[in-house]
Design a protein around this motif. Structure first.
Motif, short mmCIF file in Angstrom:
data_model
loop_
_atom_site.label_atom_id
_atom_site.label_comp_id
_atom_site.label_asym_id
_atom_site.label_seq_id
_atom_site.Cartn_x
_atom_site.Cartn_y
_atom_site.Cartn_z
N ASN A 25 -3.82 -0.25 -4.58
CA ASN A 25 -2.92 -0.08 -3.44
C ASN A 25 -2.65 1.38 -3.10
O ASN A 25 -1.93 1.66 -2.14
CB ASN A 25 -1.60 -0.81 -3.69
N HIS A 26 -3.20 2.30 -3.87
CA HIS A 26 -3.02 3.72 -3.60
C HIS A 26 -4.20 4.22 -2.78
O HIS A 26 -5.35 4.18 -3.22
CB HIS A 26 -2.89 4.51 -4.90
N ASN A 55 -6.37 4.24 -10.52
CA ASN A 55 -6.73 2.86 -10.85
C ASN A 55 -5.92 1.82 -10.07
O ASN A 55 -6.15 0.63 -10.23
CB ASN A 55 -6.56 2.63 -12.35
N ASN A 56 -4.98 2.27 -9.26
CA ASN A 56 -4.15 1.34 -8.50
C ASN A 56 -4.83 1.05 -7.15
O ASN A 56 -4.96 1.95 -6.32
CB ASN A 56 -2.77 1.94 -8.27
N ASP A 98 -2.12 6.96 -8.63
CA ASP A 98 -2.83 6.32 -9.75
C ASP A 98 -4.21 5.93 -9.26
O ASP A 98 -4.35 5.03 -8.44
CB ASP A 98 -2.04 5.10 -10.22
N LYS A 125 0.84 -1.20 0.00
CA LYS A 125 0.00 0.00 0.00
C LYS A 125 0.87 1.25 0.00
O LYS A 125 1.95 1.28 0.59
CB LYS A 125 -0.90 0.02 1.23
N LYS A 126 0.39 2.27 -0.69
CA LYS A 126 1.06 3.57 -0.70
C LYS A 126 0.02 4.61 -0.31
O LYS A 126 -1.08 4.63 -0.87
CB LYS A 126 1.64 3.87 -2.08
N ARG A 166 -10.31 2.82 -0.11
CA ARG A 166 -9.15 3.53 -0.66
C ARG A 166 -9.07 4.97 -0.20
O ARG A 166 -8.33 5.78 -0.76
CB ARG A 166 -9.18 3.48 -2.19
N ASN A 225 2.73 10.71 -8.06
CA ASN A 225 2.47 9.47 -8.82
C ASN A 225 1.25 8.70 -8.32
O ASN A 225 1.23 7.46 -8.40
CB ASN A 225 3.70 8.57 -8.87
#
Length: 79
Positions: free
Chosen positions: A32-33, A29-30, A27, A2-3, A62, A25
């Protein structure tokens, strides 16, 4: 892994928020963001609707949103 992307006091400045997230950065669609808002998403700036639309477009898992004093003021005003 995760970020986390942490920000606060956006105050309806959507373009600046998106620019900062892009530079970091982020995203959309990520999966993990994760975004963390430390409050005061709205008030003062020109694009409250866009900020709220962006935040609401993210899945519940998220985003973490802490209520700021400007959200509390808005809530009082609505009441």
């Amino acid at each position: 892994m995760k970020k986390y992307f942490v920000f606060g006091d956006v105050h309806s400045f959507y373009d600046e928020l998106m620019e900062a997230l892009n530079k970091a950065n982020f995203d959309i669609n990520n999966p993990n963001h994760i975004v963390i808002s430390l409050g005061d998403l709205c008030d003062r700036g020109p694009k409250s609707k866009e900020v709220l639309t962006f935040i609401n477009s993210l899945p519940e898992d998220r985003k973490i949103c802490v209520i700021g004093n400007h959200e509390l003021l808005m809530e009082d005003m609505i009441k």
